[in-house]
Design an enzyme around this catalytic site. Structure first.
Site, PDB file in Angstrom:
ATOM      1  N   GLU A 121       0.864  -1.174   0.000  1.00 19.21           N
ATOM      2  CA  GLU A 121       0.000   0.000   0.000  1.00 19.21           C
ATOM      3  C   GLU A 121       0.902   1.226   0.000  1.00 19.21           C
ATOM      4  O   GLU A 121       1.240   1.785   1.029  1.00 19.21           O
ATOM      5  CB  GLU A 121      -0.920  -0.012   1.221  1.00 19.21           C
ATOM      6  CG  GLU A 121      -1.975   1.068   1.176  1.00 19.21           C
ATOM      7  CD  GLU A 121      -2.823   1.115   2.429  1.00 19.21           C
ATOM      8  OE1 GLU A 121      -3.656   2.032   2.536  1.00 19.21           O
ATOM      9  OE2 GLU A 121      -2.660   0.249   3.316  1.00 19.21           O
ATOM     10  N   HIS A 133      -0.192   8.052   5.642  1.00 15.68           N
ATOM     11  CA  HIS A 133       1.107   7.722   5.064  1.00 15.68           C
ATOM     12  C   HIS A 133       2.057   8.910   5.162  1.00 15.68           C
ATOM     13  O   HIS A 133       1.639  10.068   5.077  1.00 15.68           O
ATOM     14  CB  HIS A 133       0.952   7.302   3.601  1.00 15.68           C
ATOM     15  CG  HIS A 133       0.296   5.969   3.437  1.00 15.68           C
ATOM     16  ND1 HIS A 133       0.955   4.866   2.936  1.00 15.68           N
ATOM     17  CD2 HIS A 133      -0.959   5.547   3.721  1.00 15.68           C
ATOM     18  CE1 HIS A 133       0.127   3.834   2.916  1.00 15.68           C
ATOM     19  NE2 HIS A 133      -1.038   4.231   3.381  1.00 15.68           N
ATOM     20  N   ARG A 217     -22.634  15.305  -8.539  1.00 12.63           N
ATOM     21  CA  ARG A 217     -22.077  15.868  -9.773  1.00 12.63           C
ATOM     22  C   ARG A 217     -20.589  15.579  -9.914  1.00 12.63           C
ATOM     23  O   ARG A 217     -19.971  15.958 -10.908  1.00 12.63           O
ATOM     24  CB  ARG A 217     -22.335  17.378  -9.837  1.00 12.63           C
ATOM     25  CG  ARG A 217     -23.786  17.722 -10.176  1.00 12.63           C
ATOM     26  CD  ARG A 217     -23.951  19.194 -10.499  1.00 12.63           C
ATOM     27  NE  ARG A 217     -23.712  20.034  -9.335  1.00 12.63           N
ATOM     28  CZ  ARG A 217     -24.667  20.362  -8.454  1.00 12.63           C
ATOM     29  NH1 ARG A 217     -25.898  19.909  -8.614  1.00 12.63           N
ATOM     30  NH2 ARG A 217     -24.385  21.133  -7.416  1.00 12.63           N
ATOM     31  N   ASP A 238     -15.724  -1.645  10.367  1.00 11.49           N
ATOM     32  CA  ASP A 238     -15.536  -1.523  11.814  1.00 11.49           C
ATOM     33  C   ASP A 238     -16.484  -0.509  12.441  1.00 11.49           C
ATOM     34  O   ASP A 238     -16.539  -0.367  13.663  1.00 11.49           O
ATOM     35  CB  ASP A 238     -14.084  -1.178  12.156  1.00 11.49           C
ATOM     36  CG  ASP A 238     -13.600   0.138  11.550  1.00 11.49           C
ATOM     37  OD1 ASP A 238     -14.415   0.833  10.909  1.00 11.49           O
ATOM     38  OD2 ASP A 238     -12.407   0.463  11.712  1.00 11.49           O
ATOM     39  N   GLY A 239     -17.236   0.207  11.605  1.00  8.81           N
ATOM     40  CA  GLY A 239     -18.155   1.215  12.113  1.00  8.81           C
ATOM     41  C   GLY A 239     -17.510   2.553  12.382  1.00  8.81           C
ATOM     42  O   GLY A 239     -18.207   3.508  12.756  1.00  8.81           O
ATOM     43  N   ASP A 264      -7.792  -3.904   7.919  1.00 14.51           N
ATOM     44  CA  ASP A 264      -6.846  -2.782   7.944  1.00 14.51           C
ATOM     45  C   ASP A 264      -6.277  -2.581   9.347  1.00 14.51           C
ATOM     46  O   ASP A 264      -6.011  -1.456   9.777  1.00 14.51           O
ATOM     47  CB  ASP A 264      -7.514  -1.500   7.445  1.00 14.51           C
ATOM     48  CG  ASP A 264      -6.501  -0.419   7.074  1.00 14.51           C
ATOM     49  OD1 ASP A 264      -5.365  -0.767   6.698  1.00 14.51           O
ATOM     50  OD2 ASP A 264      -6.847   0.776   7.159  1.00 14.51           O
TER      51      ASP A 264
END
Length: 373
Positions: A121, A133, A217, A238-239, A264
């Site tokens: 990633e 990151h 849009r 996970d909410g 994740d």
């Protein structure tokens, strides 16, 4: 042999025994004893082991800083029903990749989750959508030595921003090397994503996170993924990364066949005192702490979908993403990686390569029939 459970056969729970031979499923249904010990799965659900394609760490291990501890993390992931995973390396110094590849190539201890190849990633991400990151380590495609980024070399999945200059050439090269490519940490619009699709992108990483929000849009990556019938989208259920109502809306729009559940998770996951989510000091989300089995339970709670549909989603979709034909379902010839669950989808134990976990020891029974097949 796994006896007496309700197995996920196709898309529904069915009373069925499973015969295991040499690490693979030999038969599913009404199976005769063959002289070997059996696991009594009475009262339990039996499903293919979960596959998690985005694991940055967990149980106190941070893969980006401690690649040598990969084996420790692999040994704990079955606690969450995970029998196969993609060790995930976020944007890191260049030497970290070689260290993690070496760690992933070592033989896994018995009962540990099996590496399905690394997920990179970064570092080819859009700084505008960098999330947690380190922007100092982000690179354009022409600034990265991508020679090791091959399926044969141990890399299965790469997340990149396809709108960056030179990214489409990289996508084509990765696909030729057997690597699955996902659009993520991206600011791309639908036209750029159409070009990415033509080059070989088939996945979107953690839908809604690290990308523009949907607008009627300016639909962006979210609208593109929902509208494109052949795109699979990662979803952190996970909410916290995605609101429960949005999880319901997105998974229904995608259909569970295109919903890739990922955790994740980062180092605090699975440890005492872990919060609901990890954030940087500035409030930016920096990873999850909800293990994949809880994400599966959340999918049921947030959407009201049948348990069989949620449990099937967890192994079948990632197996399809990686092109694994011998995982993700309970068919003869498939790898004997299983998860045994209560009716409310809590993990009781796992079977990895045909070997039951220690948590199933009390359910082992000696055969009453004579040996032989």
């Amino acid at each position: 042999m796994i006896r007496g459970g309700r197995a996920l056969v196709g898309s529904s729970w069915r009373q069925a025994d499973l015969s295991v031979w040499d690490g693979r499923l030999d038969a599913v249904g009404d199976v005769r004893g063959d002289g070997r010990p059996s696991v009594d799965a009475g009262g339990l659900l039996v499903a293919p082991g979960y596959l998690d394609l985005q694991v940055n760490g967990g149980f106190g291990v941070d893969l980006a800083r401690q690649p040598d501890r990969l084996g420790e993390l692999a040994a704990r992931l079955p606690d969450a029903g995970v029998t196969g995973w993609c060790p995930t390396l976020v944007t890191s110094p260049p030497d970290r990749l070689a260290e993690l590849l070496a760690a992933a190539a070592r033989p896994a201890a018995p009962g540990s989750a099996r590496s399905l190849g690394l997920h990179l990633e970064g570092p080819v991400l859009n700084p505008v959508r960098k999330g947690a990151h380190d922007e100092r380590l982000l690179r354009r495609p022409d600034e990265v030595d991508t020679t090791p980024w091959t399926k044969a070399g141990g890399v299965s999945l790469v997340t990149l921003a396809p709108e960056l200059p030179g990214a489409l050439d990289l996508v084509r090269a990765l696909r030729a090397a057997g690597v699955v490519v996902s659009a993520g940490h991206t600011d791309a619009g639908p036209a750029e994503l159409d070009a990415a699709w033509a080059a070989g992108v088939r996945l979107v990483t953690h839908l809604c996170n690290a990308m523009p929000p949907f607008h009627h849009r300016a639909p962006g990556p979210v609208g593109w993924a929902l509208a494109h019938a052949q795109v699979t989208a990662g979803l952190i259920a996970d909410g916290w990364h995605v609101d429960p109502l949005a999880v319901a809306a997105l998974s229904r729009a995608l259909g569970l066949g295109r919903t890739l559940l990922v955790s994740d998770i980062v180092a605090p996951a699975g440890t005492d005192g872990a919060g609901e989510v990890v954030r940087r000091p500035d409030g930016v989300l920096a990873g999850g702490t909800t293990l994949l089995d809880a994400c599966v339970r959340n999918l049921v709670a947030f959407t009201g979908c049948p348990t069989a549909a949620a449990v099937r989603c967890a192994p079948a979709v990632p197996a399809g993403v990686l092109g694994l034909r011998d995982r993700g379902r309970l068919d003869p010839g498939c790898v004997a990686d299983l998860v045994l669950l209560t009716d409310d989808l809590h993990v009781v134990g796992t079977v990895v390569d045909g070997v039951p976990s220690a948590s199933l020891t009390s359910r082992l029974t000696r055969p009453t029939s004579s040996p032989g097949r």
